[in-house]
Every structure is written in structure tokens, then in C-alpha cells.
Design a protein around this motif. Structure first.
Motif, PDB file in Angstrom:
ATOM      1  N   UNK A 201       0.803  -1.212   0.000  1.00 25.54           N
ATOM      2  CA  UNK A 201       0.000   0.000   0.000  1.00 25.54           C
ATOM      3  C   UNK A 201       0.843   1.272   0.000  1.00 25.54           C
ATOM      4  N   UNK A 202       1.870   1.327   0.828  1.00 27.77           N
ATOM      5  CA  UNK A 202       2.688   2.533   0.886  1.00 27.77           C
ATOM      6  C   UNK A 202       3.408   2.786  -0.431  1.00 27.77           C
ATOM      7  N   UNK A 203       3.885   1.726  -1.062  1.00 25.73           N
ATOM      8  CA  UNK A 203       4.569   1.886  -2.347  1.00 25.73           C
ATOM      9  C   UNK A 203       3.612   2.430  -3.406  1.00 25.73           C
ATOM     10  N   UNK A 204       2.393   1.909  -3.436  1.00 28.66           N
ATOM     11  CA  UNK A 204       1.433   2.367  -4.435  1.00 28.66           C
ATOM     12  C   UNK A 204       1.010   3.806  -4.151  1.00 28.66           C
ATOM     13  N   UNK A 205       0.822   4.142  -2.882  1.00 27.80           N
ATOM     14  CA  UNK A 205       0.453   5.512  -2.525  1.00 27.80           C
ATOM     15  C   UNK A 205       1.567   6.487  -2.892  1.00 27.80           C
ATOM     16  N   UNK A 209      -0.091  10.399  -7.948  1.00 27.85           N
ATOM     17  CA  UNK A 209      -0.047  11.855  -7.960  1.00 27.85           C
ATOM     18  C   UNK A 209      -0.881  12.436  -6.823  1.00 27.85           C
ATOM     19  N   UNK A 210      -0.660  13.710  -6.526  1.00 26.72           N
ATOM     20  CA  UNK A 210      -1.314  14.350  -5.392  1.00 26.72           C
ATOM     21  C   UNK A 210      -2.834  14.338  -5.526  1.00 26.72           C
ATOM     22  N   UNK A 211      -3.328  14.379  -6.771  1.00 26.33           N
ATOM     23  CA  UNK A 211      -4.780  14.396  -6.966  1.00 26.33           C
ATOM     24  C   UNK A 211      -5.404  13.008  -6.945  1.00 26.33           C
ATOM     25  N   UNK A 212      -4.580  11.975  -6.730  1.00 24.14           N
ATOM     26  CA  UNK A 212      -5.079  10.613  -6.711  1.00 24.14           C
ATOM     27  C   UNK A 212      -5.065   9.993  -8.096  1.00 24.14           C
ATOM     28  N   UNK A 251      -2.837   4.323   3.876  1.00 24.20           N
ATOM     29  CA  UNK A 251      -1.379   4.253   3.900  1.00 24.20           C
ATOM     30  C   UNK A 251      -0.816   5.561   3.374  1.00 24.20           C
ATOM     31  N   UNK A 252       0.179   6.105   4.085  1.00 30.89           N
ATOM     32  CA  UNK A 252       0.899   7.300   3.648  1.00 30.89           C
ATOM     33  C   UNK A 252      -0.051   8.438   3.277  1.00 30.89           C
ATOM     34  N   UNK A 253      -1.094   8.617   4.073  1.00 31.02           N
ATOM     35  CA  UNK A 253      -2.028   9.704   3.835  1.00 31.02           C
ATOM     36  C   UNK A 253      -2.999   9.471   2.699  1.00 31.02           C
ATOM     37  N   UNK A 254      -3.082   8.248   2.195  1.00 36.55           N
ATOM     38  CA  UNK A 254      -3.970   7.937   1.081  1.00 36.55           C
ATOM     39  C   UNK A 254      -4.940   6.824   1.479  1.00 36.55           C
ATOM     40  N   UNK A 255      -6.050   6.736   0.737  1.00 31.01           N
ATOM     41  CA  UNK A 255      -7.021   5.665   0.908  1.00 31.01           C
ATOM     42  C   UNK A 255      -7.008   4.834  -0.359  1.00 31.01           C
ATOM     43  N   UNK A 270      -6.736   5.017  -5.749  1.00 28.10           N
ATOM     44  CA  UNK A 270      -5.984   5.648  -4.673  1.00 28.10           C
ATOM     45  C   UNK A 270      -6.437   7.102  -4.564  1.00 28.10           C
ATOM     46  N   UNK A 271      -7.010   7.458  -3.412  1.00 35.42           N
ATOM     47  CA  UNK A 271      -7.431   8.827  -3.157  1.00 35.42           C
ATOM     48  C   UNK A 271      -6.479   9.437  -2.142  1.00 35.42           C
TER      49      UNK A 271
END
Length: 273
Positions: A201-205, A209-212, A251-255, A270-271
């Protein structure tokens, strides 16, 4: 087995394990040369260019029957069903579903398929009409169990129409031009068909990009082999996007959430932020 209610001409259908679709209009057809007409639904704003007709064998004072054989395979897409009362009928009648016996499709994922992999599932449109969802792919990777954990997601799948060789990878590709990719090594079964892979999850997040974004999932069964889309097609569900909802992970601030697209292909949304 399901039924649908509403006005209009109705057709019962039974699908066997080989993809043969038998259709029956319970009421007699008042036509001398009736046919079942299937039209491949075009993209929005484009005309219909692909169709298939199947003769209905009408019986006096009895039902009319048609059999859509497995070959030739239907092109991939959504095929709307109509009743054609004769070769010169310019206004075919849209058909509504009666009984739909799809029991032979339920365990379709248990049977290995040769190339090309052809799938067809009769279903009911939002407007209540009968249609057939078809897939036609050189090879296919059928998604099975999806386990979403705190740190990673593991997907179990099986190849159809191809086998694993040296250099195989599962590739996650973000949608968009010049989009990043992530490669994961699959763990394969002894028959070189079944496999599983795990996405961090962290690697994918970190790669989003910042906008998901959305990551589509493919498998390359050998070094340099063309990609095979990971999807879930081999059962009786024509549209699973809304009905198969998987849990989300953070993970890493993303869903992150795996999901099935409108074509039943597997992707990961990834959002961020």
C-alpha cells in the motif's frame, strides 16, 4: 434462475457451460420468418455497425426457439436483443427478459479456458430489456479472492489461454499518458496457471499523484509477453462494479480500495489528500 416483470415481448433463456444460449419466446410469434436480432451497442453518438441474427424456429400455436451457438464468438461489448419479424423489418421489437437460467455459469471459474477466451452473460438493462454482455480476449486472468490488509492487498487469480514462463510480472499501470508503473512478482502454482500477488500500500500511494489516481492491473505471463488484463468474468454476474465492494485501506495519507470497473476488470483506486 430469475424472472423479470413488465410489459412487452418476453424471451426465456438458458445458458450452458460452453456458452451456448438457448432462447424461447413463450407466446407464438405472428411472423413468417422471425429472427432474433442482436446489436452490438456502439459508443455514445456513433451508429450501430455490428449485429447478429439468429432464426427463430416457430412452432404452430407454440413457442419460437433460437439457439445462439458458441461460435462464432460475439465481439466484446453489450448486445441488445430484438425480435425481427422478417428480413424487411425496419422496426425490430426490443425484447424483455423472462426466465433466465444461468446456473451453468456460476462455477465457470473452475473450468480452464483455451485461447481465445469468449464469455457471454444474458442480463437485464437498467431500462428492463434483455441484453447479452460479451467478452472476447486472447487470454484472460480470472481474479479470485482479494484480501485487503493493513499494509498490503493480496489477489489470487488464474490464467486462461496462457501459461506462466520465466520473467513473468504483474504490472500495475496508472491511467493517463506517461503514467507510472509498478511491477510485482507473482507466486505461481505448480500447474503454471494459478498465481497470487501482493501489492504494498505505501509503495502504491507513493507512486500516485497528489490528486489521486487509478491503477489498472495486468499480468505479463513471460518476459516480453503482451499484457493480460486481470478481471472477473467467469461466472453469472454481468456487472459487478456496484455489487462487489471491497474494504479500503489507509497508507501514507492515502485511501486505497480495489474495485471492478464497468468491464469487470480489476483496478485499485488511490485517493490522496
Amino acid at each position: 434462475m430469475t424472472t423479470e416483470s413488465g410489459a412487452g415481448a418476453r424471451v426465456n433463456c438458458v445458458v450452458d457451460a460452453e456458452g451456448r444460449v438457448a432462447l424461447e419466446l413463450p407466446a407464438p410469434v405472428a411472423a413468417t420468418r422471425p429472427h432474433l436480432l442482436l446489436r452490438l451497442r456502439p459508443k455514445k453518438g456513433e451508429p450501430v455497425t455490428v449485429s447478429r441474427t439468429v432464426p427463430l424456429e416457430a412452432v404452430a400455436d407454440g413457442p419460437a426457439r433460437a439457439v445462439l451457438e458458441p461460435l462464432p464468438a460475439l465481439e466484446e461489448g453489450r448486445w441488445d436483443a430484438f425480435l425481427l419479424n422478417g428480413p424487411d423489418d425496419t422496426a425490430p421489437e426490443r425484447l424483455r427478459p423472462g426466465l433466465r437460467d444461468l446456473r451453468a455459469l456460476v462455477d465457470g471459474h473452475l473450468r480452464d479456458r483455451p485461447s481465445p477466451v469468449a464469455v457471454r452473460i444474458p442480463y437485464v438493462t437498467k431500462e428492463g430489456y434483455l441484453a447479452v454482455r460479451a467478452w472476447l480476449r486472447t487470454a484472460h486472468a480470472e481474479a479470485g479472492r482479494i484480501d485487503v490488509g493493513d499494509r498490503s492487498t493480496t489477489v489470487t487469480a488464474r490464467l486462461h489461454g496462457a501459461t506462466f514462463e520465466d520473467g513473468a510480472v504483474v504490472r500495475l499501470r496508472m491511467r493517463g499518458s506517461d503514467a507510472p508503473e509498478r511491477d510485482v512478482r507473482p507466486v505461481t502454482d505448480g500447474d503454471h496457471l494459478g498465481f497470487r500477488f501482493t501489492v504494498d500500500h505505501e509503495d502504491l500511494a507513493a507512486g500516485t499523484a497528489a490528486e489521486g489516481g487509478i491503477w489498472d492491473v495486468f499480468v505479463h505471463p513471460a518476459a516480453g509477453a503482451p499484457p493480460i488484463r486481470v478481471a472477473r468474468l467467469l461466472d453469472d454476474v454481468a456487472d459487478r462494479k456496484a455489487s462487489f465492494v471491497h474494504p479500503a485501506a489507509r497508507a501514507a495519507g492515502a485511501v486505497l480500495r480495489p474495485y471492478y470497473t464497468l468491464d469487470n476488470d480489476l483496478s485499485i483506486r488511490v485517493a490522496t489528500g
